[in-house]
Design an enzyme around this catalytic site. Structure first.
Site, PDB file in Angstrom:
ATOM      1  N   LYS A  52      13.694   7.311   9.914  1.00  0.00           N
ATOM      2  CA  LYS A  52      12.490   7.163  10.946  1.00  0.00           C
ATOM      3  C   LYS A  52      13.071   6.300  12.069  1.00  0.00           C
ATOM      4  O   LYS A  52      12.877   6.783  13.340  1.00  0.00           O
ATOM      5  CB  LYS A  52      11.262   6.802  10.050  1.00  0.00           C
ATOM      6  N   GLN A  96       5.565   1.690   5.101  1.00  0.00           N
ATOM      7  CA  GLN A  96       6.108   2.509   3.948  1.00  0.00           C
ATOM      8  C   GLN A  96       5.486   2.460   2.781  1.00  0.00           C
ATOM      9  O   GLN A  96       5.425   1.388   2.267  1.00  0.00           O
ATOM     10  CB  GLN A  96       7.767   2.409   4.054  1.00  0.00           C
ATOM     11  N   ASP A 119       0.510   7.107  11.179  1.00  0.00           N
ATOM     12  CA  ASP A 119       0.493   7.938   9.999  1.00  0.00           C
ATOM     13  C   ASP A 119      -0.626   8.688   9.796  1.00  0.00           C
ATOM     14  O   ASP A 119      -1.000   9.447   9.068  1.00  0.00           O
ATOM     15  CB  ASP A 119       0.860   6.823   8.794  1.00  0.00           C
TER      16      ASP A 119
END
Ligand code: NAP
Length: 294
Positions: A52, A96, A119
């Site tokens: 990412k 994460q 997200d």
């Protein structure tokens, strides 16, 4: 059968974003800045977060990687989140998952400023998504919608069966496929480990979205002719003969299911790369929103 080529489409999306960022730079504007927090040393998580951050660099975004030890307390992580919430330079950030067991994941998600929650996991954003309001759509479901759209896959009136009800893939996917519009307007069945007659339900699906993480779960005899098959699963199968000591596989017996499907995603090269591309798209959206507000 046509391959839903996530690698190709994600590269197109990244090129589109790169052009947009280059124009922002030309105009002397601030470029999008994504931060990522990782807690612990889980191999797969480090790989995901690393790619990412590298993708950000390639397309001209700024990025920050915050690495915290596996012994990090919930309070320490919440403090770091508060710092990123307040940091004007950061447009969006992710934490994460999974997190070590001493940390309450839901508490962490709730602590993220919804305007920086690229997200799309915060209840405010999840609720907006469910109400068809403009918001950050979780990257994996967003990537699947984008694939369906770019390959012009018809979803209206189709029976979509989603396998798996996780908060990050299955549940949002079921909402999005049933919403008004395209891709959407499907009749959706959301299945999970307690679903009875799952094989029979899957056999009635025009579109199957498999997100359970069980290699070779979906076999050719389970899907009907010309079904659209989306394989979200990513499982590392140990294999000492491979350089990395493992190989990646999805939920679908690709070799045989692909002979029956009208469209199918490969693993790797399907949904996975789309997820990263859509996270970048959400970060661009976050930057545009912050600029509009300031
Ligand atoms: P998850 O939290 O691992 O949950 C799995 C889901 O599958 C649960 O809802 C579970 O049911 C259901 N399930 C398990 N066994 C089943 C069975 N035999 N029949 C029917 N349903 C079953 O889900 P996730 O986080 O969405 O991950 C799923 C897979 O997608 C994993 O392989 C993950 O690595 C992959 N993934 C890929 C991407 C990507 O970018 N491609 C992104 C995210 C995840 P219950 O709820 O009843 O337990």
């Amino acid at each position: 059968m046509e391959l839903l080529d996530g690698k190709k489409i994600s590269n197109q999306i990244k090129e589109e974003i790169t052009e947009t960022v280059a124009k922002m730079k030309e105009r002397g504007e601030k470029v999008p800045h994504l931060a990522a927090i990782i807690v612990g040393n889980d191999g797969a998580s480090l790989t995901y977060v690393g790619s990412k951050v590298r993708s950000c660099e390639r397309i001209g975004f700024e990025s920050t990687l915050v690495q915290m030890p596996s012994t990090t307390s919930e309070l320490e992580l919440l403090k770091k989140i508060d710092e990123l919430n307040k940091n004007e330079a950061v447009d969006g950030f992710i934490v994460q998952l999974p997190l070590p067991e001493q940390i309450d994941t839901q508490k962490v998600i709730m602590a993220i400023d919804p305007d920086k929650d690229v997200d799309g996991f915060h209840p405010t954003n999840f609720g907006k998504m469910a109400l068809d309001m403009s918001t950050f759509i979780p990257a994996t479901p967003f990537g699947i919608l984008e694939l369906l759209e770019r390959y012009k896959v018809d979803t209206k009136g189709k029976h979509t069966v989603v396998i798996g009800r996780s908060h990050i893939v299955g549940r949002p996917m079921s909402i999005l496929m049933g919403r008004r519009g395209w891709p959407g307007n499907s009749t959706v069945t959301l299945t999970h480990s307690h679903t009875k007659n799952i094989t029979q339900i899957i056999s009635q699906a025009d579109i199957v979205i498999s997100a359970l993480g069980v290699p070779n779960f979906l076999k050719a005899e389970m899907v009907k002719d010309d079904a659209v098959v989306i394989d979200v699963g990513i499982t590392r199968v140990p294999d000492e003969s491979r350089p990395k000591g493992y190989y990646i596989t999805g939920d679908v017996d690709f070799e045989n299911v692909s002979k029956k499907a009208s469209y199918i995603t490969p693993v790797p090269g399907g949904v996975g790369p789309m997820t990263i591309a859509m996270l970048l798209k959400n970060t661009l959206l976050a930057r545009e929103r912050h600029r509009a507000k300031s």
